[in-house]
Design a protein around this motif. Structure first.
Motif, PDB file in Angstrom:
ATOM      1  N   PHE A   1       0.861  -1.187   0.000  1.00  0.00           N
ATOM      2  CA  PHE A   1       0.000   0.000   0.000  1.00  0.00           C
ATOM      3  C   PHE A   1       0.893   1.232   0.000  1.00  0.00           C
ATOM      4  O   PHE A   1       1.716   1.406   0.898  1.00  0.00           O
ATOM      5  CB  PHE A   1      -0.915   0.003   1.229  1.00  0.00           C
ATOM      6  N   ASP A   2       0.762   2.076  -1.015  1.00  0.00           N
ATOM      7  CA  ASP A   2       1.601   3.259  -1.156  1.00  0.00           C
ATOM      8  C   ASP A   2       0.953   4.484  -0.527  1.00  0.00           C
ATOM      9  O   ASP A   2      -0.276   4.646  -0.579  1.00  0.00           O
ATOM     10  CB  ASP A   2       1.874   3.548  -2.634  1.00  0.00           C
TER      11      ASP A   2
ATOM     12  N   VAL B   1       0.148   5.716  10.757  1.00  0.00           N
ATOM     13  CA  VAL B   1       0.212   7.179  10.713  1.00  0.00           C
ATOM     14  C   VAL B   1       1.435   7.567   9.907  1.00  0.00           C
ATOM     15  O   VAL B   1       2.438   6.849   9.883  1.00  0.00           O
ATOM     16  CB  VAL B   1       0.241   7.794  12.124  1.00  0.00           C
ATOM     17  N   THR B   2       1.369   8.730   9.239  1.00  0.00           N
ATOM     18  CA  THR B   2       2.318   8.990   8.164  1.00  0.00           C
ATOM     19  C   THR B   2       2.865  10.417   8.141  1.00  0.00           C
ATOM     20  O   THR B   2       2.371  11.312   8.828  1.00  0.00           O
ATOM     21  CB  THR B   2       1.631   8.751   6.800  1.00  0.00           C
TER      22      THR B   2
ATOM     23  N   LEU C   1      -3.928   9.325   9.000  1.00  0.00           N
ATOM     24  CA  LEU C   1      -4.000   8.007   9.590  1.00  0.00           C
ATOM     25  C   LEU C   1      -4.756   7.127   8.607  1.00  0.00           C
ATOM     26  O   LEU C   1      -5.858   7.484   8.168  1.00  0.00           O
ATOM     27  CB  LEU C   1      -4.700   8.040  10.946  1.00  0.00           C
ATOM     28  N   TYR C   2      -4.158   5.988   8.236  1.00  0.00           N
ATOM     29  CA  TYR C   2      -4.781   5.071   7.285  1.00  0.00           C
ATOM     30  C   TYR C   2      -5.268   3.825   8.015  1.00  0.00           C
ATOM     31  O   TYR C   2      -4.555   3.266   8.850  1.00  0.00           O
ATOM     32  CB  TYR C   2      -3.789   4.653   6.205  1.00  0.00           C
ATOM     33  N   LYS C   3      -6.468   3.378   7.652  1.00  0.00           N
ATOM     34  CA  LYS C   3      -7.011   2.109   8.136  1.00  0.00           C
ATOM     35  C   LYS C   3      -7.026   1.146   6.954  1.00  0.00           C
ATOM     36  O   LYS C   3      -7.658   1.415   5.923  1.00  0.00           O
ATOM     37  CB  LYS C   3      -8.430   2.308   8.675  1.00  0.00           C
ATOM     38  N   LEU C   4      -6.321   0.016   7.093  1.00  0.00           N
ATOM     39  CA  LEU C   4      -6.161  -0.937   6.004  1.00  0.00           C
ATOM     40  C   LEU C   4      -6.685  -2.309   6.391  1.00  0.00           C
ATOM     41  O   LEU C   4      -6.680  -2.684   7.574  1.00  0.00           O
ATOM     42  CB  LEU C   4      -4.678  -1.066   5.618  1.00  0.00           C
TER      43      LEU C   4
ATOM     44  N   THR D   1      -6.333  -3.256   1.310  1.00  0.00           N
ATOM     45  CA  THR D   1      -7.327  -2.301   0.819  1.00  0.00           C
ATOM     46  C   THR D   1      -7.560  -1.198   1.847  1.00  0.00           C
ATOM     47  O   THR D   1      -7.692  -1.475   3.042  1.00  0.00           O
ATOM     48  CB  THR D   1      -8.661  -3.015   0.532  1.00  0.00           C
ATOM     49  N   GLU D   2      -7.628   0.034   1.362  1.00  0.00           N
ATOM     50  CA  GLU D   2      -7.870   1.166   2.256  1.00  0.00           C
ATOM     51  C   GLU D   2      -9.316   1.172   2.729  1.00  0.00           C
ATOM     52  O   GLU D   2     -10.252   1.170   1.927  1.00  0.00           O
ATOM     53  CB  GLU D   2      -7.553   2.475   1.530  1.00  0.00           C
ATOM     54  N   GLY D   3      -9.490   1.196   4.071  1.00  0.00           N
ATOM     55  CA  GLY D   3     -10.830   1.264   4.631  1.00  0.00           C
ATOM     56  C   GLY D   3     -11.224   2.675   4.998  1.00  0.00           C
ATOM     57  O   GLY D   3     -12.391   3.064   4.873  1.00  0.00           O
ATOM     58  N   LYS D   4     -10.244   3.471   5.441  1.00  0.00           N
ATOM     59  CA  LYS D   4     -10.521   4.848   5.821  1.00  0.00           C
ATOM     60  C   LYS D   4      -9.221   5.632   5.810  1.00  0.00           C
ATOM     61  O   LYS D   4      -8.150   5.092   6.121  1.00  0.00           O
ATOM     62  CB  LYS D   4     -11.159   4.909   7.215  1.00  0.00           C
ATOM     63  N   LYS D   5      -9.309   6.902   5.420  1.00  0.00           N
ATOM     64  CA  LYS D   5      -8.158   7.809   5.415  1.00  0.00           C
ATOM     65  C   LYS D   5      -8.546   9.014   6.251  1.00  0.00           C
ATOM     66  O   LYS D   5      -9.417   9.795   5.863  1.00  0.00           O
ATOM     67  CB  LYS D   5      -7.809   8.199   3.981  1.00  0.00           C
ATOM     68  N   VAL D   6      -7.916   9.157   7.412  1.00  0.00           N
ATOM     69  CA  VAL D   6      -8.315  10.169   8.388  1.00  0.00           C
ATOM     70  C   VAL D   6      -7.319  11.331   8.371  1.00  0.00           C
ATOM     71  O   VAL D   6      -6.135  11.137   8.667  1.00  0.00           O
ATOM     72  CB  VAL D   6      -8.381   9.564   9.802  1.00  0.00           C
ATOM     73  N   PRO D   7      -7.748  12.559   8.046  1.00  0.00           N
ATOM     74  CA  PRO D   7      -6.827  13.698   8.078  1.00  0.00           C
ATOM     75  C   PRO D   7      -6.387  14.013   9.510  1.00  0.00           C
ATOM     76  O   PRO D   7      -7.199  14.044  10.428  1.00  0.00           O
ATOM     77  CB  PRO D   7      -7.663  14.849   7.500  1.00  0.00           C
TER      78      PRO D   7
END
Length: 449
Positions: free
Chosen positions: A151-152, A171-172, A177-180, A186-192
């Protein structure tokens, strides 16, 4: 005086016949390692219940991530070169080697026959992101090292991801914050988040993720509820402008502990200076329960770390800013002791009444958890930072090094030592309560590296 590694317990890299093997991982031992340093307390103390190799295992590159010990295997990632390796815990032999696309500061966390690891570097990227080149998360087969998915992300994933509630969170450096999905990536949620996270690996306790962030100011600490898929709380720290995003926090007994730095004017020689502070918050609300100034000193290089660890109702932390290590009462914040050890960036580990600190000068220090007295000292080659030691079966110490090796020694083979009469690390004499913060009657300020 520099101590030489005991020949009986450590062997040279040349003496280890490391061969590539795709043998399946042993089913023996601890099988799950789902967050940074194994537990929310950050006391990486695991049970393997099997034979453990002792010696120096050569690695492909510098080790700046904690080795993960799970299912009879040691999983190790290399810093700048990105190699991913798995070694047999009983023999030290290489099971497999794979490759990440960029730096590896993330641990190779392990669950369900898979390992998950973040990759990316610390350089400034586009749009205020942190990380250049390829960044993201890999999932690999724990038995073979085969890449299962990738996952990129636009920014680095230097913090260790965390598995909780059937999902993988990362966290990046691109302020998210990414939920995979651990099975597919597969990305489930992308939290700013609105802030860069450099190396503050989330601590997970009861489904809540705790981590710090950096730019843009104000530096902010987050508690994210994975069950609700929303923030439990956030807290701004306007007084800090360094380090909150570098430090993986520790959590226990309803309290979350971290450290951070504040930039100070340069000293008379033009050396950049910072003040280092420890902060304890209510894990449910984010209310600050106590804080203490660890002290001031030259600004650390690369990361501010000062990663705390909680054990037996106490907080243990070393400072790369002051060159001192500390113990606090978890609930009251009372400072129990402080000792000048030289700069420490990594979280220590504890077993029973002994706590083990590793320094940037290559020293492994065994200290009495109640008094701070030095009881043992092992001197190794290379910087021991920012990854800390791991205790296995309360018998072995696994020590990652930037000298391209992982050293494993029996705890009872660490040479006995005490504080030197001049305050240096020596084999005779003692000096109580040396260290602390600038201006203290006890205080000495150490150099950083």
């Amino acid at each position: 005086m520099r101590l030489i590694r005991p020949a009986a317990s450590l062997v040279t890299a040349a003496a280890i016949a490391v061969t590539l093997s795709h043998a399946p991982a042993s089913a023996a031992g601890q099988g799950e390692w789902t967050q940074y340093r194994y537990a929310p307390t950050k006391n990486a103390n695991v049970q393997a219940g099997q034979a453990v190799f002792t010696g120096a295992i050569p690695t492909a590159g510098e080790v700046r991530a904690t080795p993960v010990v799970a299912d009879g295997t040691i999983f190790v990632g290399s810093h700048g070169s990105g190699e991913l390796q798995a070694f047999d815990l009983a023999t030290g032999e290489l099971r497999w080697q794979s490759q990440a696309p960029n730096w590896v500061h993330s641990e190779m966390i392990h669950s369900g026959g898979r390992v998950f690891v973040g990759f990316g570097n610390r350089f400034a990227g586009e749009d205020g992101n942190r990380g250049t080149g390829e960044s993201g998360v890999l999932a690999l087969d724990a038995d073979t090292g085969e890449t299962l998915w990738r996952f990129d992300t636009p920014g680095e994933v230097m913090p260790t991801p965390v598995l909780v509630g059937g999902a993988l969170y990362a966290v990046t450096g691109d302020k998210h914050l990414y939920k995979l999905d651990p099975a597919t990536g597969t990305e489930g949620k992308k939290v700013p988040l609105g802030h860069v996270v450099s190396m503050s690996s989330p601590a997970e306790e009861s489904g809540i993720l705790y981590f710090g962030s950096g730019t843009p100011e104000p530096y902010t600490f987050f508690a994210y509820d994975t069950a609700a898929d929303d923030f439990a709380w956030t807290r701004h720290f306007g007084e800090f402008n360094r380090g909150l995003d570098d430090v993986p926090p520790a959590v226990a007994e309803g309290i979350v502990v971290t450290t951070a730095n504040t930039a100070l004017p340069p000293d008379v020689f033009g050396t950049p200076m910072e003040e280092h502070t420890i902060v304890a918050m209510d894990a449910a609300t984010g209310e600050v329960l106590w804080r203490d100034r660890l002290g001031a000193g030259p600004a650390p290089v690369n990361n501010r770390s000062g990663a705390p660890m909680i054990h037996d109702g106490k907080v243990f932390v070393g400072s790369p800013t002051t060159g001192t290590s500390y113990a606090y009462d978890l609930h009251s914040g009372q400072r129990l002791w402080n000792k000048y050890t030289g700069p420490v960036k990594a979280a220590p580990a504890a077993s029973g009444g002994t706590v083990f600190f590793t320094t940037t000068a290559g020293e492994v220090l065994a200290m009495d958890a109640g008094t701070g007295e030095l009881t043992g000292r092992l001197s190794l080659d290379g910087v021991l930072a920012p990854a800390g030691p791991v205790i296995v079966d309360d018998t072995y110490l696994v020590i990652p090094s930037q000298s391209r090796e992982v050293v494993i020694t029996r705890i009872d083979q660490i040479p006995p030592a005490s504080w030197g009469a001049t305050g240096s690390l020596g084999s005779a004499g003692s000096l109580d309560n040396i260290g602390g913060y600038l201006g203290s009657a006890e205080g000495l300020v150490g150099s950083s590296s």
